[in-house]
Design an enzyme around this catalytic site. Structure first.
Site, PDB file in Angstrom:
ATOM      1  N   GLU A 299       0.837  -1.205   0.000  1.00  0.00           N
ATOM      2  CA  GLU A 299       0.000   0.000   0.000  1.00  0.00           C
ATOM      3  C   GLU A 299       0.870   1.253   0.000  1.00  0.00           C
ATOM      4  O   GLU A 299       0.604   2.212  -0.741  1.00  0.00           O
ATOM      5  CB  GLU A 299      -0.921  -0.003   1.221  1.00  0.00           C
ATOM      6  CG  GLU A 299      -1.769   1.243   1.373  1.00  0.00           C
ATOM      7  CD  GLU A 299      -2.257   1.426   2.791  1.00  0.00           C
ATOM      8  OE1 GLU A 299      -2.548   2.584   3.163  1.00  0.00           O
ATOM      9  OE2 GLU A 299      -2.336   0.441   3.540  1.00  0.00           O
TER      10      GLU A 299
ATOM     11  N   ASP B 155       0.773   3.833  -3.128  1.00  0.00           N
ATOM     12  CA  ASP B 155       0.385   5.232  -2.938  1.00  0.00           C
ATOM     13  C   ASP B 155       1.347   6.153  -3.676  1.00  0.00           C
ATOM     14  O   ASP B 155       0.938   7.095  -4.368  1.00  0.00           O
ATOM     15  CB  ASP B 155       0.367   5.555  -1.449  1.00  0.00           C
ATOM     16  CG  ASP B 155       0.080   7.015  -1.171  1.00  0.00           C
ATOM     17  OD1 ASP B 155      -1.018   7.485  -1.505  1.00  0.00           O
ATOM     18  OD2 ASP B 155       0.966   7.702  -0.623  1.00  0.00           O
TER      19      ASP B 155
ATOM     20  N   ASP C 291      -7.282   1.227   0.477  1.00  0.00           N
ATOM     21  CA  ASP C 291      -5.914   0.802   0.786  1.00  0.00           C
ATOM     22  C   ASP C 291      -5.503  -0.398  -0.058  1.00  0.00           C
ATOM     23  O   ASP C 291      -4.352  -0.492  -0.511  1.00  0.00           O
ATOM     24  CB  ASP C 291      -5.789   0.459   2.268  1.00  0.00           C
ATOM     25  CG  ASP C 291      -5.888   1.683   3.170  1.00  0.00           C
ATOM     26  OD1 ASP C 291      -5.814   2.812   2.657  1.00  0.00           O
ATOM     27  OD2 ASP C 291      -6.070   1.497   4.396  1.00  0.00           O
TER      28      ASP C 291
ATOM     29  N   GLU D  14      -4.503   0.564  -3.599  1.00  0.00           N
ATOM     30  CA  GLU D  14      -3.120   1.056  -3.632  1.00  0.00           C
ATOM     31  C   GLU D  14      -2.132  -0.103  -3.536  1.00  0.00           C
ATOM     32  O   GLU D  14      -1.085  -0.086  -4.204  1.00  0.00           O
ATOM     33  CB  GLU D  14      -2.890   2.050  -2.500  1.00  0.00           C
ATOM     34  CG  GLU D  14      -3.624   3.367  -2.706  1.00  0.00           C
ATOM     35  CD  GLU D  14      -3.348   4.388  -1.625  1.00  0.00           C
ATOM     36  OE1 GLU D  14      -3.377   5.591  -1.917  1.00  0.00           O
ATOM     37  OE2 GLU D  14      -3.088   3.974  -0.464  1.00  0.00           O
TER      38      GLU D  14
END
Length: 229
Positions: free
Chosen positions: A47, A51, A120, A123
């Site tokens: 994650e 991101d 989440d 990502e």
């Protein structure tokens, strides 16, 4: 689980033998903690990576899509895309909830539909894609998954002047400013629609529909302006 993760990978449009990486991307911490004796990895590190990858991809796309926009405006546009609401739309498009590995408690409390978990996990999937197929291929996949969001920005920008134009017209003709009200909302949270009405000098002149309150107001302003001009 191998069969279902292959299904997700097919939706992403990649060919890979690295199933464990994508299994990790859909593994919530609650599942890993319950299975800690099996040494299962959860998706938080992926994650973190995803991101950063998403922010870079979005920055690059916006940089070339809007060559005349200053840094501040590009930053605002990026923030409107790299957010939970946008990631939730991608999660629903992929039906990501059904692939998640959750602990019993998280499962029982509706974790498969929880916005934060889904966002989440999207990502984390992007992070897995980057490690597996590299930046350029990941950029193409992310762009295809989120292209609708860029089209929304284009549409918003194409009608963004109507509220200002309408206000100039009503101040000239009525010595008053338009008033906007959201009069209706409908649809699921990940695909909500809004209806706005615009009042001028105490009278409702127009209604507009949009995927956001701002878009609905802009469309109402456009219709009102066309009536009044």
């Amino acid at each position: 689980m191998e069969k279902t993760i292959k299904e997700l990978i097919e939706k992403l449009g990649v060919k890979t033998e690295n199933l464990d990486l994508f299994l990790q991307a859909v593994t919530h911490t609650s599942y890993a903690h319950e299975k800690k004796h099996n040494n299962i990895s959860h998706n938080e590190r992926l994650e973190f990576l995803g991101d950063a990858v998403l922010e870079l991809i979005t920055s690059e796309i916006l940089y070339f899509r809007y060559p005349n926009l200053p840094e501040g405006e590009l930053t605002k546009l990026r923030a409107s895309i790299v957010c939970e609401e946008s990631l939730l739309k991608v999660a629903h498009k992929l039906e990501l909830g059904k692939y998640l590995r959750l602990g019993r408690g998280e499962e029982a409390s509706g974790g498969r539909e929880r916005a934060s978990i889904l966002a989440d996990s999207v990502e984390a999937v992007f992070g897995a894609l980057y490690l597996d197929v590299g930046y350029e291929r990941t950029k193409n996949i992310v762009h295809n998954l989120m292209n609708e969001l860029y089209e929304d920005i284009d549409r918003d920008r194409s009608i963004s002047d109507y509220k200002t134009t309408l206000q100039e017209l009503t101040q000239k003709n009525f010595d008053s400013c338009p008033i906007y009200r959201i009069v209706e909302e409908y649809g699921p949270d990940h695909d909500k629609k809004f209806v706005a009405q615009v009042e001028v000098d105490g009278n409702v002149f127009a209604k507009g529909k949009g995927k956001s309150k701002k878009e609905a107001e802009q469309r109402a302003a456009k219709i009102a302006w066309e009536k009044l001009k």
